[in-house]
Design a protein around this motif. Structure first.
Motif, PDB file in Angstrom:
ATOM      1  N   ASN A 186       2.662  14.424  -8.715  1.00 26.04           N
ATOM      2  CA  ASN A 186       2.868  15.853  -8.948  1.00 26.04           C
ATOM      3  C   ASN A 186       2.062  16.621  -7.917  1.00 26.04           C
ATOM      4  O   ASN A 186       0.960  16.204  -7.545  1.00 26.04           O
ATOM      5  N   ARG A 187       2.615  17.757  -7.466  1.00 26.69           N
ATOM      6  CA  ARG A 187       1.991  18.479  -6.355  1.00 26.69           C
ATOM      7  C   ARG A 187       0.711  19.221  -6.720  1.00 26.69           C
ATOM      8  O   ARG A 187       0.146  19.927  -5.891  1.00 26.69           O
ATOM      9  N   ALA A 188       0.189  19.078  -7.918  1.00 27.25           N
ATOM     10  CA  ALA A 188      -1.028  19.809  -8.336  1.00 27.25           C
ATOM     11  C   ALA A 188      -2.256  19.643  -7.419  1.00 27.25           C
ATOM     12  O   ALA A 188      -2.977  20.608  -7.251  1.00 27.25           O
ATOM     13  N   PRO A 189      -2.611  18.489  -6.801  1.00 25.19           N
ATOM     14  CA  PRO A 189      -1.887  17.214  -6.872  1.00 25.19           C
ATOM     15  C   PRO A 189      -2.458  16.262  -7.930  1.00 25.19           C
ATOM     16  O   PRO A 189      -3.655  16.210  -8.159  1.00 25.19           O
ATOM     17  N   TYR A 190      -1.532  15.526  -8.550  1.00 19.74           N
ATOM     18  CA  TYR A 190      -1.901  14.414  -9.412  1.00 19.74           C
ATOM     19  C   TYR A 190      -1.508  13.126  -8.702  1.00 19.74           C
ATOM     20  O   TYR A 190      -0.394  13.018  -8.183  1.00 19.74           O
TER      21      TYR A 190
END
Length: 295
Positions: A186-190
């Motif tokens: 995920n670009r949160a990034p996770y």
């Protein structure tokens, strides 16, 4: 006297039979989910709502797609489920729509916020949330229990998955070993940590994950962490790729500088991030990436 004795024996037999049937009926089918809650049915559920794509895929892998009467908006495999009613997502399901489908059971993630509400409306709920390879195997068995499917079927499916992951690892050339990899979920990034099912697949492929197990399965990372780790290869889904290389300092990362990025289209990304029966296909996709991009 003889008639009386025979009637007495008959009564004892019938009473014993009634107790046996009653105990079997009372036991029925029961499954303990990841919350530690035991859910019971008199017979295997025939109307199932699934609010997690990996659980939807597991039901179908066990040959029971026909029992699904509703799925979440993200479930898209196999193709036969595309005609089913959509009841929102795992986080924001449409409770009224679920109730209207009259399910015998709702399968969802343990982290779902609607478990108690669904139960308060009289629905049976089984919460399962696989995060590792062992979890995937366990959840496969739990779903089979719910469905009343023979345990041998689950063992056969798991053996096939495990063998295919091993085959993907064996297909890689020696030069790939110890490549340092970052997988962004995920670009949160996770990132996918070493202890996640994605991280475990990377380990079996013989590469090094830059996200250590100590940070958890899917930790939220400071982008500077990835810059300092300087991975050789980055894996990311197309829906999360936008803007990645524009992050401060990321152009200096070896994988970015030398264009060693695998950007998976959405259909392949779905396979990679779902801890379910398509993990073997996920291993093959990762192996293909490493063959093409590893230094």
């Amino acid at each position: 006297m003889k008639i009386s004795k025979r009637l007495g024996l008959l009564w004892v037999f019938l009473a014993g039979w009634a107790l046996l049937v009653g105990s079997v009926h009372a036991a029925g089918l029961q499954v303990t989910d990841d919350r530690g809650v035991t859910v019971r049915w008199d017979a295997p559920p025939q109307r199932i709502v699934s609010l997690l794509p990996s659980l939807t895929e597991t039901v179908c892998e066990l040959g029971q797609c026909h029992r699904l009467v509703g799925v979440d908006r993200y479930s898209n495999w196999p193709a036969s489920i595309t005609r089913l009613p959509r009841v929102g997502g795992g986080i924001d399901p449409n409770v009224e729509a679920i109730v209207a489908l009259r399910p015998d059971v709702v399968l969802l993630a343990q982290s779902s916020r609607v478990v108690q509400r669904l139960e308060s409306l009289g629905l049976k709920v089984v919460a399962l949330e696989p995060k590792s390879h062992a979890d995937v195997q366990r959840v496969l068995g739990k779903v089979a229990q719910v469905l009343g499917v023979d345990a041998q079927a689950t063992q056969r499916i798991w053996r096939n998955i495990d063998a295919a992951v091993s085959a993907a690892a064996q297909s890689l050339p020696a030069r790939v070993k110890n490549t340092r990899v970052y997988f962004e979920v995920n670009r949160a990034p996770y990132g996918a940590g070493t202890s996640s099912f994605i991280g475990e697949t990377l380990t079996r492929l013989g590469v090094q994950n830059i996200v250590p197990a100590s940070l958890g399965p899917f930790p939220k990372l400071n982008p500077e962490f990835v810059v300092r780790a300087n991975p050789d290869v980055i894996m990311v889904g197309d829906r999360n790729f936008e803007g990645m290389t524009q992050r401060p300092g990321w152009r200096s990362i070896r994988a970015v500088r030398e264009e060693r990025l695998c950007v998976f289209p959405n259909n392949e990304s779905d396979v990679l991030v779902r801890p379910g029966p398509r993990m073997a296909e996920a291993a093959r996709l990762m192996a293909r990436c490493l063959q093409e991009k590893a230094p």
